[in-house]
Design a protein around this motif. Structure first.
Motif, PDB file in Angstrom:
ATOM      1  N   PRO A 137     -26.992   6.730   7.288  1.00  0.00           N
ATOM      2  CA  PRO A 137     -26.160   6.691   6.091  1.00  0.00           C
ATOM      3  C   PRO A 137     -24.775   6.125   6.378  1.00  0.00           C
ATOM      4  CG  PRO A 137     -26.343   8.934   6.930  1.00  0.00           C
ATOM      5  CD  PRO A 137     -27.301   8.102   7.712  1.00  0.00           C
ATOM      6  N   GLY A 138     -24.225   5.397   5.440  1.00  0.00           N
ATOM      7  CA  GLY A 138     -22.900   4.828   5.606  1.00  0.00           C
ATOM      8  C   GLY A 138     -21.832   5.871   5.353  1.00  0.00           C
ATOM      9  N   PRO A 139     -20.554   5.508   5.575  1.00  0.00           N
ATOM     10  CA  PRO A 139     -19.460   6.451   5.351  1.00  0.00           C
ATOM     11  C   PRO A 139     -19.339   6.816   3.883  1.00  0.00           C
ATOM     12  CG  PRO A 139     -18.634   4.220   5.706  1.00  0.00           C
ATOM     13  CD  PRO A 139     -20.092   4.194   6.020  1.00  0.00           C
ATOM     14  N   ALA A 140     -18.867   8.035   3.618  1.00  0.00           N
ATOM     15  CA  ALA A 140     -18.718   8.491   2.243  1.00  0.00           C
ATOM     16  C   ALA A 140     -17.658   7.668   1.528  1.00  0.00           C
ATOM     17  CB  ALA A 140     -18.330   9.967   2.228  1.00  0.00           C
ATOM     18  N   ALA A 141     -17.911   7.377   0.257  1.00  0.00           N
ATOM     19  CA  ALA A 141     -16.946   6.625  -0.534  1.00  0.00           C
ATOM     20  C   ALA A 141     -15.739   7.505  -0.829  1.00  0.00           C
ATOM     21  CB  ALA A 141     -17.598   6.158  -1.833  1.00  0.00           C
ATOM     22  N   LYS A 142     -14.539   6.989  -0.577  1.00  0.00           N
ATOM     23  CA  LYS A 142     -13.319   7.754  -0.780  1.00  0.00           C
ATOM     24  C   LYS A 142     -12.322   6.970  -1.622  1.00  0.00           C
ATOM     25  CE  LYS A 142     -13.614  10.249   3.641  1.00  0.00           C
ATOM     26  NZ  LYS A 142     -12.911  10.562   4.907  1.00  0.00           N
ATOM     27  N   SER A 143     -11.407   7.716  -2.225  1.00  0.00           N
ATOM     28  CA  SER A 143     -10.328   7.103  -3.001  1.00  0.00           C
ATOM     29  C   SER A 143      -9.011   7.737  -2.590  1.00  0.00           C
ATOM     30  CB  SER A 143     -10.542   7.309  -4.507  1.00  0.00           C
ATOM     31  OG  SER A 143     -11.731   6.700  -4.931  1.00  0.00           O
ATOM     32  N   ILE A 144      -7.954   6.925  -2.612  1.00  0.00           N
ATOM     33  CA  ILE A 144      -6.610   7.447  -2.412  1.00  0.00           C
ATOM     34  C   ILE A 144      -5.936   7.455  -3.776  1.00  0.00           C
ATOM     35  CG2 ILE A 144      -5.712   5.160  -1.787  1.00  0.00           C
ATOM     36  CD1 ILE A 144      -3.700   6.671   0.043  1.00  0.00           C
ATOM     37  N   THR A 193       0.392  12.354  -3.016  1.00  0.00           N
ATOM     38  CA  THR A 193      -0.781  11.537  -2.677  1.00  0.00           C
ATOM     39  C   THR A 193      -1.912  12.427  -2.168  1.00  0.00           C
ATOM     40  OG1 THR A 193       0.603   9.650  -2.086  1.00  0.00           O
ATOM     41  CG2 THR A 193      -1.651   9.639  -1.243  1.00  0.00           C
ATOM     42  N   ILE A 194      -3.131  12.126  -2.622  1.00  0.00           N
ATOM     43  CA  ILE A 194      -4.308  12.853  -2.138  1.00  0.00           C
ATOM     44  C   ILE A 194      -5.395  11.847  -1.764  1.00  0.00           C
ATOM     45  CG2 ILE A 194      -3.846  14.915  -3.499  1.00  0.00           C
ATOM     46  CD1 ILE A 194      -5.966  13.951  -5.507  1.00  0.00           C
ATOM     47  N   VAL A 195      -6.273  12.275  -0.887  1.00  0.00           N
ATOM     48  CA  VAL A 195      -7.475  11.496  -0.554  1.00  0.00           C
ATOM     49  C   VAL A 195      -8.674  12.336  -0.946  1.00  0.00           C
ATOM     50  CG1 VAL A 195      -8.847  10.436   1.272  1.00  0.00           C
ATOM     51  CG2 VAL A 195      -6.352  10.254   1.335  1.00  0.00           C
ATOM     52  N   VAL A 196      -9.596  11.753  -1.716  1.00  0.00           N
ATOM     53  CA  VAL A 196     -10.760  12.495  -2.185  1.00  0.00           C
ATOM     54  C   VAL A 196     -12.049  11.746  -1.859  1.00  0.00           C
ATOM     55  CG1 VAL A 196      -9.492  13.587  -4.062  1.00  0.00           C
ATOM     56  CG2 VAL A 196     -10.682  11.432  -4.491  1.00  0.00           C
ATOM     57  N   ASP A 221      -0.672  13.369 -14.388  1.00  0.00           N
ATOM     58  CA  ASP A 221      -1.180  12.024 -14.665  1.00  0.00           C
ATOM     59  C   ASP A 221      -1.592  11.375 -13.354  1.00  0.00           C
ATOM     60  OD1 ASP A 221      -0.739  11.673 -17.565  1.00  0.00           O
ATOM     61  OD2 ASP A 221       1.377  11.895 -17.033  1.00  0.00           O
ATOM     62  N   ILE A 222      -2.580  10.469 -13.445  1.00  0.00           N
ATOM     63  CA  ILE A 222      -2.942   9.664 -12.275  1.00  0.00           C
ATOM     64  C   ILE A 222      -2.103   8.395 -12.321  1.00  0.00           C
ATOM     65  CG2 ILE A 222      -4.791   8.344 -11.165  1.00  0.00           C
ATOM     66  CD1 ILE A 222      -6.775  10.365 -12.362  1.00  0.00           C
ATOM     67  N   ALA A 223      -1.160   8.299 -11.377  1.00  0.00           N
ATOM     68  CA  ALA A 223      -0.251   7.153 -11.343  1.00  0.00           C
ATOM     69  C   ALA A 223      -0.883   5.929 -10.698  1.00  0.00           C
ATOM     70  CB  ALA A 223       1.032   7.521 -10.596  1.00  0.00           C
ATOM     71  N   ALA A 224      -1.759   6.164  -9.712  1.00  0.00           N
ATOM     72  CA  ALA A 224      -2.408   5.050  -9.014  1.00  0.00           C
ATOM     73  C   ALA A 224      -3.653   5.563  -8.329  1.00  0.00           C
ATOM     74  CB  ALA A 224      -1.460   4.414  -8.021  1.00  0.00           C
ATOM     75  N   MET A 225      -4.621   4.656  -8.169  1.00  0.00           N
ATOM     76  CA  MET A 225      -5.859   5.030  -7.475  1.00  0.00           C
ATOM     77  C   MET A 225      -6.478   3.785  -6.862  1.00  0.00           C
ATOM     78  SD  MET A 225      -9.196   7.162  -8.829  1.00  0.00           S
ATOM     79  CE  MET A 225      -9.651   5.958 -10.080  1.00  0.00           C
TER      80      MET A 225
END
Length: 228
Positions: A137-144, A193-196, A221-225
């Protein structure tokens, strides 16, 4: 059994159909089978009418100096093409020729072509899946994500607001750096900032959890992703 005449429109049409789902006449490398059909074609097909055949012809022509040294034999061209089509029908004359025009099926029925195409497709899909499974399996998809957390007023304890925020723990959630950003009238919002991990963390659910701190949080609010 002999090769069709691939210098004719009918022959080129048939060749185009054969090369629509393969790179070579036989196998996965240039061979004498390709040389035989190349010589039968005589010249480069019209790329506008026969794009697959034209691409193949140009590729085989690039091996022209090596044609005699290529592996395989000419008979394989007939065998490979026979897998999707019978050999050319014998020539007829006069009224018989007109009657037989509709009966000549240079490359067999659509069912024959589709069956061969499906076989090749299935082999390629199986090879791809085997290669993919071997890698694991590849790495899990993440968002900053950058969150804006707004307080009620300038008297809100922002240090306590952030401390409450960081008590929220969840698999796939990592809290990062933060800063206070002035928004006017002495009020400052918390920008953090968070990483999910996308499959584990719902941003909507996270914002609802943050909003539960009703004494400090007015809204989020989500300012950026961005994906990482």
């Amino acid at each position: 059994m002999s090769l069709p005449d691939f210098s004719t429109p009918a022959g080129l049409t048939a060749l185009e159909k054969v090369l629509s789902d393969r790179s070579y006449i036989d196998g996965y490398t240039p061979s004498q089978a390709d040389v035989s059909v190349y010589e039968s074609a005589g010249k480069a097909p019209d790329a506008g009418k026969y794009p697959h055949a034209a691409r193949w012809y140009e590729h085989i022509e690039s091996y022209k100096a090596e044609h005699k040294s290529l592996s395989g034999d000419a008979a394989k061209a007939i065998a490979a093409l026979a897998a999707v089509a019978p050999a050319s029908a014998p020539a007829t004359t006069g009224a018989d020729a007109e009657d037989d025009d509709d009966d000549v099926d240079l490359f067999g029925s659509d069912d024959e072509v589709d069956e061969e195409a499906e076989r090749i497709k299935a082999e390629r899909v199986a090879a791809y899946q085997q290669k993919k499974s071997a890698k694991g399996p590849g790495p899990a998809a993440k968002s900053i994500v950058t969150l804006d957390v707004k307080p009620w007023d300038d008297e809100t304890d922002m240090a306590q607001l952030e401390a409450n925020l960081r008590t929220i723990e969840q698999d796939g959630l990592v809290w990062g750096a933060s800063t206070l950003v002035p928004v006017g009238y002495g009020v400052k919002k918390l920008q953090i900032t968070i990483v999910v991990e996308d499959e584990k963390v719902s941003l909507d659910d996270l914002q609802e959890k943050i909003a539960e701190d009703e004494d400090h949080v007015q809204s989020t609010d989500i300012a950026a992703m961005a994906k990482i």
